[in-house]
Write a protein that holds these residues in place. Structure first.
Motif, PDB file in Angstrom:
ATOM      1  N   GLN A   1      -6.396 -16.624  11.494  1.00 55.64           N
ATOM      2  CA  GLN A   1      -5.907 -16.945  10.150  1.00 55.64           C
ATOM      3  C   GLN A   1      -4.383 -16.909  10.077  1.00 55.64           C
ATOM      4  OE1 GLN A   1      -8.325 -18.097   8.314  1.00 55.64           O
ATOM      5  NE2 GLN A   1      -9.683 -17.397   9.954  1.00 55.64           N
ATOM      6  N   GLY A   2      -3.734 -16.559  11.188  1.00 58.18           N
ATOM      7  CA  GLY A   2      -2.279 -16.535  11.218  1.00 58.18           C
ATOM      8  C   GLY A   2      -1.667 -15.288  10.615  1.00 58.18           C
ATOM      9  N   LEU A   3      -2.477 -14.250  10.370  1.00 54.84           N
ATOM     10  CA  LEU A   3      -1.956 -13.022   9.763  1.00 54.84           C
ATOM     11  C   LEU A   3      -1.384 -12.065  10.799  1.00 54.84           C
ATOM     12  CD1 LEU A   3      -4.734 -12.383   7.083  1.00 54.84           C
ATOM     13  CD2 LEU A   3      -2.469 -13.394   6.753  1.00 54.84           C
ATOM     14  N   VAL A   4      -1.787 -12.200  12.057  1.00 55.31           N
ATOM     15  CA  VAL A   4      -1.227 -11.397  13.148  1.00 55.31           C
ATOM     16  C   VAL A   4      -1.026 -12.308  14.352  1.00 55.31           C
ATOM     17  CG1 VAL A   4      -2.305  -9.236  12.379  1.00 55.31           C
ATOM     18  CG2 VAL A   4      -3.502 -10.708  14.010  1.00 55.31           C
ATOM     19  N   THR A   5      -0.080 -11.942  15.190  1.00 53.75           N
ATOM     20  CA  THR A   5       0.154 -12.711  16.417  1.00 53.75           C
ATOM     21  C   THR A   5       0.252 -11.823  17.649  1.00 53.75           C
ATOM     22  OG1 THR A   5       2.553 -12.639  16.045  1.00 53.75           O
ATOM     23  CG2 THR A   5       1.354 -14.569  15.194  1.00 53.75           C
ATOM     24  N   ARG A   6       0.499 -10.511  17.438  1.00 56.71           N
ATOM     25  CA  ARG A   6       0.660  -9.584  18.558  1.00 56.71           C
ATOM     26  C   ARG A   6      -0.141  -8.317  18.279  1.00 56.71           C
ATOM     27  NH1 ARG A   6       5.786 -10.428  16.868  1.00 56.71           N
ATOM     28  NH2 ARG A   6       6.004  -8.192  16.422  1.00 56.71           N
ATOM     29  N   PRO A   7      -0.506  -7.588  19.328  1.00 58.44           N
ATOM     30  CA  PRO A   7      -1.238  -6.335  19.102  1.00 58.44           C
ATOM     31  C   PRO A   7      -0.484  -5.355  18.212  1.00 58.44           C
ATOM     32  CG  PRO A   7      -1.392  -6.972  21.406  1.00 58.44           C
ATOM     33  CD  PRO A   7      -0.408  -7.910  20.770  1.00 58.44           C
ATOM     34  N   ASP A   8       0.862  -5.309  18.337  1.00 56.67           N
ATOM     35  CA  ASP A   8       1.595  -4.332  17.530  1.00 56.67           C
ATOM     36  C   ASP A   8       1.772  -4.769  16.078  1.00 56.67           C
ATOM     37  OD1 ASP A   8       3.499  -6.293  17.801  1.00 56.67           O
ATOM     38  OD2 ASP A   8       4.904  -5.085  18.977  1.00 56.67           O
ATOM     39  N   ASP A   9       1.208  -5.929  15.708  1.00 61.07           N
ATOM     40  CA  ASP A   9       1.153  -6.291  14.294  1.00 61.07           C
ATOM     41  C   ASP A   9       0.136  -5.436  13.545  1.00 61.07           C
ATOM     42  OD1 ASP A   9       3.097  -8.237  14.404  1.00 61.07           O
ATOM     43  OD2 ASP A   9       1.692  -9.871  14.792  1.00 61.07           O
ATOM     44  N   PHE A  10      -0.770  -4.806  14.290  1.00 68.83           N
ATOM     45  CA  PHE A  10      -1.763  -3.922  13.677  1.00 68.83           C
ATOM     46  C   PHE A  10      -1.174  -2.512  13.568  1.00 68.83           C
ATOM     47  CE2 PHE A  10      -4.389  -7.304  15.351  1.00 68.83           C
ATOM     48  CZ  PHE A  10      -5.357  -7.477  14.371  1.00 68.83           C
ATOM     49  N   LEU A  11      -1.089  -2.010  12.357  1.00 71.03           N
ATOM     50  CA  LEU A  11      -0.674  -0.627  12.142  1.00 71.03           C
ATOM     51  C   LEU A  11      -1.877   0.303  12.172  1.00 71.03           C
ATOM     52  CD1 LEU A  11       1.897  -1.240   9.262  1.00 71.03           C
ATOM     53  CD2 LEU A  11       2.323  -1.104  11.732  1.00 71.03           C
ATOM     54  N   ALA A  12      -3.025  -0.204  11.756  1.00 69.10           N
ATOM     55  CA  ALA A  12      -4.270   0.572  11.796  1.00 69.10           C
ATOM     56  C   ALA A  12      -5.437  -0.397  11.722  1.00 69.10           C
ATOM     57  CB  ALA A  12      -4.338   1.568  10.642  1.00 69.10           C
ATOM     58  N   LEU A  13      -6.500  -0.061  12.438  1.00 69.69           N
ATOM     59  CA  LEU A  13      -7.724  -0.867  12.395  1.00 69.69           C
ATOM     60  C   LEU A  13      -8.898   0.088  12.547  1.00 69.69           C
ATOM     61  CD1 LEU A  13      -8.418  -4.194  14.350  1.00 69.69           C
ATOM     62  CD2 LEU A  13     -10.190  -2.578  13.709  1.00 69.69           C
ATOM     63  N   SER A  14      -9.690   0.189  11.514  1.00 73.37           N
ATOM     64  CA  SER A  14     -10.829   1.107  11.522  1.00 73.37           C
ATOM     65  C   SER A  14     -12.080   0.360  11.080  1.00 73.37           C
ATOM     66  CB  SER A  14     -10.561   2.286  10.575  1.00 73.37           C
ATOM     67  OG  SER A  14     -11.693   3.123  10.487  1.00 73.37           O
TER      68      SER A  14
END
Length: 436
Positions: free
Chosen positions: A67-80
């Motif tokens: 969806q174009g909301l992230v492009t790199r792993p470090d774009d995630f601050l948290a994923l649960s």
């Protein structure tokens, strides 16, 4: 009449009964599980993903990537992900757009996307221009079928895989075909795997959403067992993606950018050698005619013939039941000394061929190695037999035999010796060691 209590499953899952034309019996599997996962990103309830309940972090990561909301792993601050409550809570860098216009796609169960790229003339082809052979496409399709454990267990499951034509890099299964690509995109993102220039194979229809997502991943070629949509064809044309449909039983249809397929030319075929396939008949081990066993939407012998025809100018099937193989576009010849097994088949192939040598294979060997066959064939000059050695000994049905063997073969057959190696001491014999 039954009150239905005998159909209850202690696990709480619905049981399945099968009617076979005479009676009902219990099936050993239940229906595919449909798992709704509510996705919240930065406090915004973004979507509910209808999916299969495994590897959900990859699915969520891939969905947001596509969806174009992230492009790199470090774009995630948290994923649960909480499977018990069927929710996924994600925090990412940046903001989620306030107004998202969803598109209901043709995905299974009505897929949804907020970022379906429009097909436009401005979309240029990727810079990677490597070619893939038909064999590499079929290799990937075969691997996709081999890895489809969920489909074999339940049915009703889609699968997709990405690879280089030789090996599979990533594979995913889900009840939604669009989810399989999201899962692959997520796993590739988290594992830093570059999918540019790779082959994507899928069990389902190639829709515009699938084509657009593949373009976003830099996929060079998409192949499916079934058809693409017209919008998918348009996107692939404009993004420079080769699009293959109906890839099954050694055939496929090309819808976009056929230049990426490296079809073998006549000049590349092995000279002076005829390919022969021994199709003797039934098998006590397999319980039926080995050559006609089902394989990847076709039959064993179709896959073998296709591979042999790509290597040799002529392929001959040695069989005493030619009517069973009318579907093969090649000559069929009988054993000249019936009842003597493999040696008789090789002898007949040599007699009927118009070349100095034959390369012999069996009818239960659908995964031939073209490189190995070319290597064995390259050693034929100056020898009457060129045969590889395996852990189990010599392999007579992956070997080259020359016309100079005919007299020694005939003497062995007349003496009632059906063992292939029985005449080797009378000819120029070359063994290829295992380490070679």
């Amino acid at each position: 009449m039954s009150d239905g209590k005998d159909r209850e499953d202690p696990s709480g899952k619905p049981s399945v009964l099968r009617y076979d034309g005479r009676r009902l019996s219990a099936e050993d599997h239940g229906p595919v599980e449909e798992f709704p996962l509510a996705l919240t990103v930065n406090g915004v309830e973004l979507a509910t993903l209808i999916c299969s309940p495994h590897d959900l972090a990859y699915l969520v990561g891939g969905f947001l990537r596509m969806q174009g909301l992230v492009t790199r792993p470090d774009d995630f601050l948290a994923l649960s992900v909480c499977s018990d409550f069927r929710v996924a809570l994600v925090r990412i860098r940046g903001n989620v757009p306030e107004r998202l216009k969803p598109t209901i796609t043709s995905g299974c169960g009505s897929g949804i996307t907020f970022n379906l790229p429009a097909a436009s003339p401005q979309c240029g082809p990727p810079g990677i221009r490597q070619a893939f052979s038909p064999e590499e496409i079929f290799t990937m399709m075969n691997e996709l079928a081999r890895l489809a454990e969920g489909y074999r267990a339940h049915g009703g499951i889609h699968s997709a895989a990405v690879g280089d034509g030789k090996t599979v890099l990533l594979h995913a299964e889900d009840l939604g075909r669009h989810n399989t690509l999201d899962r692959i995109a997520g796993e590739a993102l988290f594992k830093s795997i570059d999918l540019s220039g790779k082959i994507l194979v899928t069990s389902g229809r190639v829709s515009s959403e699938m084509a657009a997502k593949a373009a976003g991943l830099g996929i060079a070629l998409i192949a499916s067992r079934t058809s693409p949509t017209d919008m998918a064809v348009r996107i692939c044309e404009e993004r420079g993606i080769t699009l293959v449909g109906y890839a099954r039983a050694g055939k496929f249809s090309l819808y976009a950018h056929p230049w990426r397929i490296a079809f073998p030319s006549e000049e590349e075929k092995i000279e002076g050698i005829t390919g022969i396939i021994l199709a003797g008949g039934s098998s006590s081990r397999m319980g039926s005619n080995k050559a006609l066993l089902p394989y990847q939407g076709g039959r064993f012998i179709e896959a073998i013939h296709r591979q042999m025809a790509s290597l040799f100018r002529e392929v001959v099937v040695v069989t005493n039941t030619p009517e069973l193989f009318d579907f093969l576009p090649c000559r069929k010849v009988p054993d000249l000394v019936p009842g003597m097994g493999v040696l008789s088949g090789i002898h007949s192939g040599l007699v009927h061929c118009g070349t100095p040598y034959v390369f012999a294979v069996g009818c239960d060997m659908p995964n031939l190695n073209p490189g190995l066959i070319r290597h064995i064939a390259s050693l034929a000059d100056g020898s009457d037999v060129v045969i590889p050695e395996t852990a189990k000994g010599l392999e007579p049905l992956h070997a080259v035999y020359g016309k100079n063997c005919l007299r020694a073969m005939e003497d062995a057959l007349q003496a009632g010796k059906g063992r292939v190696a029985s005449f080797f001491d009378r000819v120029k014999f070359r063994k290829i060691p295992r380490e070679e």
